[in-house]
Design a protein around this motif. Sequence first.
Motif, PDB file in Angstrom:
ATOM      1  N   PRO A   1       0.837  -1.215   0.000  1.00  0.00           N
ATOM      2  CA  PRO A   1       0.000   0.000   0.000  1.00  0.00           C
ATOM      3  C   PRO A   1       0.869   1.262   0.000  1.00  0.00           C
ATOM      4  CG  PRO A   1      -0.885  -1.606   1.540  1.00  0.00           C
ATOM      5  CD  PRO A   1       0.431  -2.151   1.069  1.00  0.00           C
ATOM      6  N   ARG A   2       0.467   2.250  -0.746  1.00  0.00           N
ATOM      7  CA  ARG A   2       1.263   3.461  -0.936  1.00  0.00           C
ATOM      8  C   ARG A   2       1.557   4.155   0.400  1.00  0.00           C
ATOM      9  NH1 ARG A   2       2.743   6.202  -5.363  1.00  0.00           N
ATOM     10  NH2 ARG A   2       3.256   8.416  -5.133  1.00  0.00           N
ATOM     11  N   ASP A   3       2.772   4.669   0.511  1.00  0.00           N
ATOM     12  CA  ASP A   3       3.259   5.412   1.685  1.00  0.00           C
ATOM     13  C   ASP A   3       3.374   4.541   2.930  1.00  0.00           C
ATOM     14  OD1 ASP A   3       3.350   7.741   0.148  1.00  0.00           O
ATOM     15  OD2 ASP A   3       1.260   8.242   0.637  1.00  0.00           O
ATOM     16  N   GLN A   4       3.454   3.228   2.753  1.00  0.00           N
ATOM     17  CA  GLN A   4       3.682   2.346   3.897  1.00  0.00           C
ATOM     18  C   GLN A   4       5.098   1.776   3.851  1.00  0.00           C
ATOM     19  OE1 GLN A   4       0.821  -0.703   4.685  1.00  0.00           O
ATOM     20  NE2 GLN A   4      -0.928   0.705   4.778  1.00  0.00           N
ATOM     21  N   ASP A   5       5.654   1.555   5.051  1.00  0.00           N
ATOM     22  CA  ASP A   5       6.983   0.955   5.187  1.00  0.00           C
ATOM     23  C   ASP A   5       6.807  -0.409   5.845  1.00  0.00           C
ATOM     24  OD1 ASP A   5       9.677   0.480   5.288  1.00  0.00           O
ATOM     25  OD2 ASP A   5      10.063   1.823   6.976  1.00  0.00           O
ATOM     26  N   PRO A   6       6.660  -1.466   5.046  1.00  0.00           N
ATOM     27  CA  PRO A   6       6.279  -2.768   5.601  1.00  0.00           C
ATOM     28  C   PRO A   6       7.406  -3.403   6.415  1.00  0.00           C
ATOM     29  CG  PRO A   6       6.802  -2.998   3.290  1.00  0.00           C
ATOM     30  CD  PRO A   6       6.854  -1.526   3.583  1.00  0.00           C
ATOM     31  N   SER A   7       7.022  -4.146   7.438  1.00  0.00           N
ATOM     32  CA  SER A   7       7.964  -4.929   8.226  1.00  0.00           C
ATOM     33  C   SER A   7       8.142  -6.302   7.580  1.00  0.00           C
ATOM     34  CB  SER A   7       7.447  -5.095   9.654  1.00  0.00           C
ATOM     35  OG  SER A   7       6.245  -5.865   9.653  1.00  0.00           O
ATOM     36  N   TYR A   8       8.984  -7.104   8.168  1.00  0.00           N
ATOM     37  CA  TYR A   8       9.197  -8.478   7.683  1.00  0.00           C
ATOM     38  C   TYR A   8       7.874  -9.238   7.673  1.00  0.00           C
ATOM     39  CZ  TYR A   8      10.937 -13.325   7.762  1.00  0.00           C
ATOM     40  OH  TYR A   8      11.158 -14.642   7.490  1.00  0.00           O
ATOM     41  N   GLU A   9       7.141  -9.179   8.785  1.00  0.00           N
ATOM     42  CA  GLU A   9       5.872  -9.905   8.870  1.00  0.00           C
ATOM     43  C   GLU A   9       4.848  -9.382   7.868  1.00  0.00           C
ATOM     44  OE1 GLU A   9       7.476  -8.568  11.366  1.00  0.00           O
ATOM     45  OE2 GLU A   9       8.014 -10.195  12.739  1.00  0.00           O
ATOM     46  N   ASP A  10       4.834  -8.054   7.668  1.00  0.00           N
ATOM     47  CA  ASP A  10       3.897  -7.480   6.697  1.00  0.00           C
ATOM     48  C   ASP A  10       4.160  -8.013   5.298  1.00  0.00           C
ATOM     49  OD1 ASP A  10       2.777  -5.956   8.716  1.00  0.00           O
ATOM     50  OD2 ASP A  10       4.054  -4.213   8.315  1.00  0.00           O
ATOM     51  N   CYS A  11       5.441  -8.078   4.929  1.00  0.00           N
ATOM     52  CA  CYS A  11       5.775  -8.538   3.575  1.00  0.00           C
ATOM     53  C   CYS A  11       5.439 -10.008   3.379  1.00  0.00           C
ATOM     54  CB  CYS A  11       7.266  -8.304   3.307  1.00  0.00           C
ATOM     55  SG  CYS A  11       7.604  -6.728   2.498  1.00  0.00           S
ATOM     56  N   VAL A  12       5.704 -10.813   4.390  1.00  0.00           N
ATOM     57  CA  VAL A  12       5.372 -12.242   4.270  1.00  0.00           C
ATOM     58  C   VAL A  12       3.875 -12.409   4.067  1.00  0.00           C
ATOM     59  CG1 VAL A  12       5.304 -14.440   5.505  1.00  0.00           C
ATOM     60  CG2 VAL A  12       7.353 -13.005   5.631  1.00  0.00           C
ATOM     61  N   LEU A  13       3.086 -11.693   4.848  1.00  0.00           N
ATOM     62  CA  LEU A  13       1.635 -11.813   4.741  1.00  0.00           C
ATOM     63  C   LEU A  13       1.137 -11.330   3.381  1.00  0.00           C
ATOM     64  CD1 LEU A  13      -1.007 -12.525   6.202  1.00  0.00           C
ATOM     65  CD2 LEU A  13      -1.069 -10.155   7.036  1.00  0.00           C
ATOM     66  N   LEU A  14       1.649 -10.195   2.901  1.00  0.00           N
ATOM     67  CA  LEU A  14       1.221  -9.680   1.592  1.00  0.00           C
ATOM     68  C   LEU A  14       1.569 -10.635   0.465  1.00  0.00           C
ATOM     69  CD1 LEU A  14       2.141  -5.885   1.812  1.00  0.00           C
ATOM     70  CD2 LEU A  14      -0.148  -6.833   1.488  1.00  0.00           C
ATOM     71  N   ALA A  15       2.815 -11.107   0.436  1.00  0.00           N
ATOM     72  CA  ALA A  15       3.260 -11.964  -0.677  1.00  0.00           C
ATOM     73  C   ALA A  15       2.514 -13.288  -0.700  1.00  0.00           C
ATOM     74  CB  ALA A  15       4.772 -12.200  -0.575  1.00  0.00           C
ATOM     75  N   LYS A  16       2.105 -13.782   0.465  1.00  0.00           N
ATOM     76  CA  LYS A  16       1.416 -15.064   0.522  1.00  0.00           C
ATOM     77  C   LYS A  16      -0.079 -14.938   0.220  1.00  0.00           C
ATOM     78  CE  LYS A  16       4.308 -17.789   3.670  1.00  0.00           C
ATOM     79  NZ  LYS A  16       4.343 -18.524   4.954  1.00  0.00           N
ATOM     80  N   THR A  17      -0.677 -13.849   0.653  1.00  0.00           N
ATOM     81  CA  THR A  17      -2.128 -13.740   0.563  1.00  0.00           C
ATOM     82  C   THR A  17      -2.630 -12.900  -0.610  1.00  0.00           C
ATOM     83  OG1 THR A  17      -2.150 -11.834   2.064  1.00  0.00           O
ATOM     84  CG2 THR A  17      -2.344 -14.026   3.055  1.00  0.00           C
TER      85      THR A  17
END
Length: 221
Positions: free
Chosen positions: A156-172
Amino acid sequence: MSYPPPSPHPYQPPQAPQPDQPTQERTERWSAVATVVSAVVAVLTFLVGFIGLPAAGVSSPTGGTATVTATVRETVTATETATAGGSSGTTEASPSVLDSVVRWAGPILVGSGSGFDLDTLPPEESTFTGPQDFQANVSDDGTQANFPYGQMAVVPRDQDPSYEDCVLLAKTQPQYPLISPGNSVCLITGEKRVAVVTVTAVHREAENVSMRVSIWEKPIE
């Protein structure tokens, strides 16, 4: 023969002259003072050697030795405690600490139609026969980057994802998006590492895309 008559006073040998009374008293007084001073010096010398008290500007060797011994013991104890604590912290590091370790971060330049291997150090452009974690193309209008290959999702624009955020996004939310400069994608590499790829510029005439990549060290389970 006649002899002289005997003297009424018997003969006495000559004697040394006696000092006058004031001189004798002064001599005795200074002798007493010298005796007292000698006694005081002896007592101070005993104290310096026995309990280590500094006297007359001289530091006692005994006092110095006691101070050094105490310092050495305290230092050794602190070192052992720190070593034990460090070993325990290393073996029992929390997952949140491991998730924050970045394996590599920096800029890359991807040619249109080329792929990149993000598991190498540093990441490098790869051929079609080599390992590729993603591909990128310049869009037809030359304003975006097209990602036709890879396990990724749009951040999502203007967000700085964490490790957990990226794992969840890429998987779901996997997709093959068109990304404008300033936007990012989260992706999972061939060795199960997690990365954030941000498009910084699209070069239409040069047919390549400038990106900034950050790759975490910890693979996903």
